[in-house]
Every structure is written in C-alpha cells, then in structure tokens.
Design a protein around this motif. Structure first.
Motif, PDB file in Angstrom:
ATOM      1  N   VAL A  48       0.841  -1.189   0.000  1.00 45.60           N
ATOM      2  CA  VAL A  48       0.000   0.000   0.000  1.00 45.60           C
ATOM      3  C   VAL A  48       0.884   1.250   0.000  1.00 45.60           C
ATOM      4  O   VAL A  48       1.874   1.324   0.738  1.00 45.60           O
ATOM      5  N   LEU A  49       0.510   2.224  -0.827  1.00 45.59           N
ATOM      6  CA  LEU A  49       1.283   3.455  -0.967  1.00 45.59           C
ATOM      7  C   LEU A  49       1.485   4.162   0.372  1.00 45.59           C
ATOM      8  O   LEU A  49       2.599   4.540   0.720  1.00 45.59           O
TER       9      LEU A  49
ATOM     10  N   THR B  90      14.605   8.635   2.476  1.00 45.48           N
ATOM     11  CA  THR B  90      13.337   7.953   2.715  1.00 45.48           C
ATOM     12  C   THR B  90      12.418   8.187   1.519  1.00 45.48           C
ATOM     13  O   THR B  90      12.588   9.154   0.774  1.00 45.48           O
ATOM     14  N   VAL B  91      11.447   7.309   1.349  1.00 40.72           N
ATOM     15  CA  VAL B  91      10.497   7.439   0.239  1.00 40.72           C
ATOM     16  C   VAL B  91       9.600   8.644   0.502  1.00 40.72           C
ATOM     17  O   VAL B  91       8.869   8.688   1.485  1.00 40.72           O
ATOM     18  N   GLN B  92       9.684   9.639  -0.368  1.00 39.33           N
ATOM     19  CA  GLN B  92       8.860  10.841  -0.262  1.00 39.33           C
ATOM     20  C   GLN B  92       7.579  10.682  -1.068  1.00 39.33           C
ATOM     21  O   GLN B  92       6.507  11.072  -0.627  1.00 39.33           O
ATOM     22  N   SER B  93       7.696  10.115  -2.283  1.00 43.51           N
ATOM     23  CA  SER B  93       6.530   9.906  -3.139  1.00 43.51           C
ATOM     24  C   SER B  93       6.868   8.874  -4.195  1.00 43.51           C
ATOM     25  O   SER B  93       8.030   8.540  -4.405  1.00 43.51           O
ATOM     26  N   LEU B  94       5.839   8.366  -4.837  1.00 40.43           N
ATOM     27  CA  LEU B  94       6.001   7.436  -5.948  1.00 40.43           C
ATOM     28  C   LEU B  94       5.549   8.135  -7.214  1.00 40.43           C
ATOM     29  O   LEU B  94       4.525   8.813  -7.228  1.00 40.43           O
ATOM     30  N   VAL B  95       6.305   7.984  -8.274  1.00 39.27           N
ATOM     31  CA  VAL B  95       5.964   8.578  -9.562  1.00 39.27           C
ATOM     32  C   VAL B  95       5.125   7.565 -10.327  1.00 39.27           C
ATOM     33  O   VAL B  95       5.552   6.423 -10.525  1.00 39.27           O
ATOM     34  N   VAL B  96       3.916   7.970 -10.737  1.00 43.91           N
ATOM     35  CA  VAL B  96       2.964   7.064 -11.375  1.00 43.91           C
ATOM     36  C   VAL B  96       2.706   7.488 -12.816  1.00 43.91           C
ATOM     37  O   VAL B  96       2.444   8.657 -13.089  1.00 43.91           O
TER      38      VAL B  96
ATOM     39  N   GLU C 149       2.069  13.215  -6.510  1.00 33.36           N
ATOM     40  CA  GLU C 149       1.216  13.380  -5.327  1.00 33.36           C
ATOM     41  C   GLU C 149      -0.221  12.991  -5.647  1.00 33.36           C
ATOM     42  O   GLU C 149      -1.014  13.811  -6.073  1.00 33.36           O
ATOM     43  N   LEU C 150      -0.564  11.731  -5.442  1.00 28.07           N
ATOM     44  CA  LEU C 150      -1.902  11.254  -5.789  1.00 28.07           C
ATOM     45  C   LEU C 150      -2.855  11.212  -4.605  1.00 28.07           C
ATOM     46  O   LEU C 150      -4.043  11.476  -4.750  1.00 28.07           O
TER      47      LEU C 150
ATOM     48  N   SER D 154      -2.958   0.260  -3.853  1.00 29.66           N
ATOM     49  CA  SER D 154      -2.071  -0.881  -3.642  1.00 29.66           C
ATOM     50  C   SER D 154      -1.368  -1.184  -4.954  1.00 29.66           C
ATOM     51  O   SER D 154      -1.875  -0.884  -6.038  1.00 29.66           O
ATOM     52  N   PHE D 155      -0.173  -1.771  -4.835  1.00 32.10           N
ATOM     53  CA  PHE D 155       0.646  -2.053  -6.011  1.00 32.10           C
ATOM     54  C   PHE D 155       1.451  -3.329  -5.784  1.00 32.10           C
ATOM     55  O   PHE D 155       1.637  -3.766  -4.646  1.00 32.10           O
TER      56      PHE D 155
END
Length: 158
Positions: A4-5, A24-30, A84-85, A105-106
C-alpha cells in the motif's frame, strides 16, 4: 502480494552495496496510462540521487526499499507522470466526482497498480485508472455495485 502506498511513504531506502541510508520514500511517480509506478522520489537524498527508477529497485519490503546505488540510471519525470496522488479528487471520465483517492495498492516487483481506495470506502481495480494531474485523478466510471474496501489492505512481504 501487494503493498500500500501510504505505508511505503517514509520507508528508508538502503544501498545494497554498503548498507548506507540514501533517504526515505517521499513519493512514488505514477504513469497513469500504464497504471504503473515508474520511480520513487527520495527525501533527504544527496543532490542528483532524488529519483530512482522502479526498474532499478532490488526489493521493496515492509521495512525498507533496497537499491544498488552504483547501478541506478538517471530518471526524469515526464508530463504524463504524477507524484502526489493521495488526497486528490477522483473523477470519472464523465466528470462525476466520486470522492478522493485515499490509497492505492501495487505489486512491489512490477510497480503495477492493483487497487485504488476511495474516500467513500470503494475499491476500484487499478486498470480503471485513466489519468492523473495536478487537480484530479480520473478513472473509468464507478461500477453500480463497487465493493467496499477491506480493513486490512497490505499482505505479508515476500
């Protein structure tokens, strides 16, 4: 297995070569058109190491993300990718407001988006994702009987 994001944000990113913390993970690029995560953005990374391609990740686990920093390739975020989703408005392709995006989720290996979780308690298949921008996330229309989201969204790590 899916992850989960919201629980991935803030995880340490570790270099497999020397066990050094890269950030640290700041965001995920989608990439919404491909319904896939293409990169992750680091918080606290040294200059030039702020984006890591999803293909360069060694593992995404419950406690950390592992990467071989010596083998990463430069990443550029394109116009069709969004970071930023969470919290964005969710609209159908006809403009119907169906809440906000609470989580997604991914699959940690492929980055394929599996499920979108809405503020109204619905879960939508990731394949319904059509686009994402600065204002909203657009999905194919809500099915008449969209299932409610389960309480536990993350499965055990591999």
């Amino acid at each position: 297995m899916t992850m989960v994001l919201s629980t991935t944000l803030g995880r340490n990113v570790i270099d497999v070569g020397d066990a050094r913390r890269l950030g640290t993970v700041q965001s995920l690029v989608v990439d919404a058109r491909r319904t896939r995560i293409t990169a992750l953005r680091l918080h606290g990374a040294k200059s030039g190491a702020g984006l890591i391609a999803w293909a360069d990740l060694q593992a995404v686990g419950p406690d950390a993300v592992i990467v071989d920093a010596a083998r990463t390739t430069p990443v550029t975020v394109t116009d069709r990718e969004e970071e930023e989703l969470l919290g964005k408005r969710l609209l159908t392709e006809l403009g119907e407001d169906i809440g906000t995006l609470d989580d997604l989720s991914f699959h940690p290996d492929s980055g394929l988006i599996h499920t979108l979780f809405t503020s109204h308690g619905h879960q939508l298949a990731g394949s319904r994702l059509l686009g994402a921008g600065s204002y909203a996330v657009v999905v194919r229309g809500l099915p008449p009987e969209a299932p409610k989201a389960p309480e536990v969204r993350e499965t055990s790590p591999r």
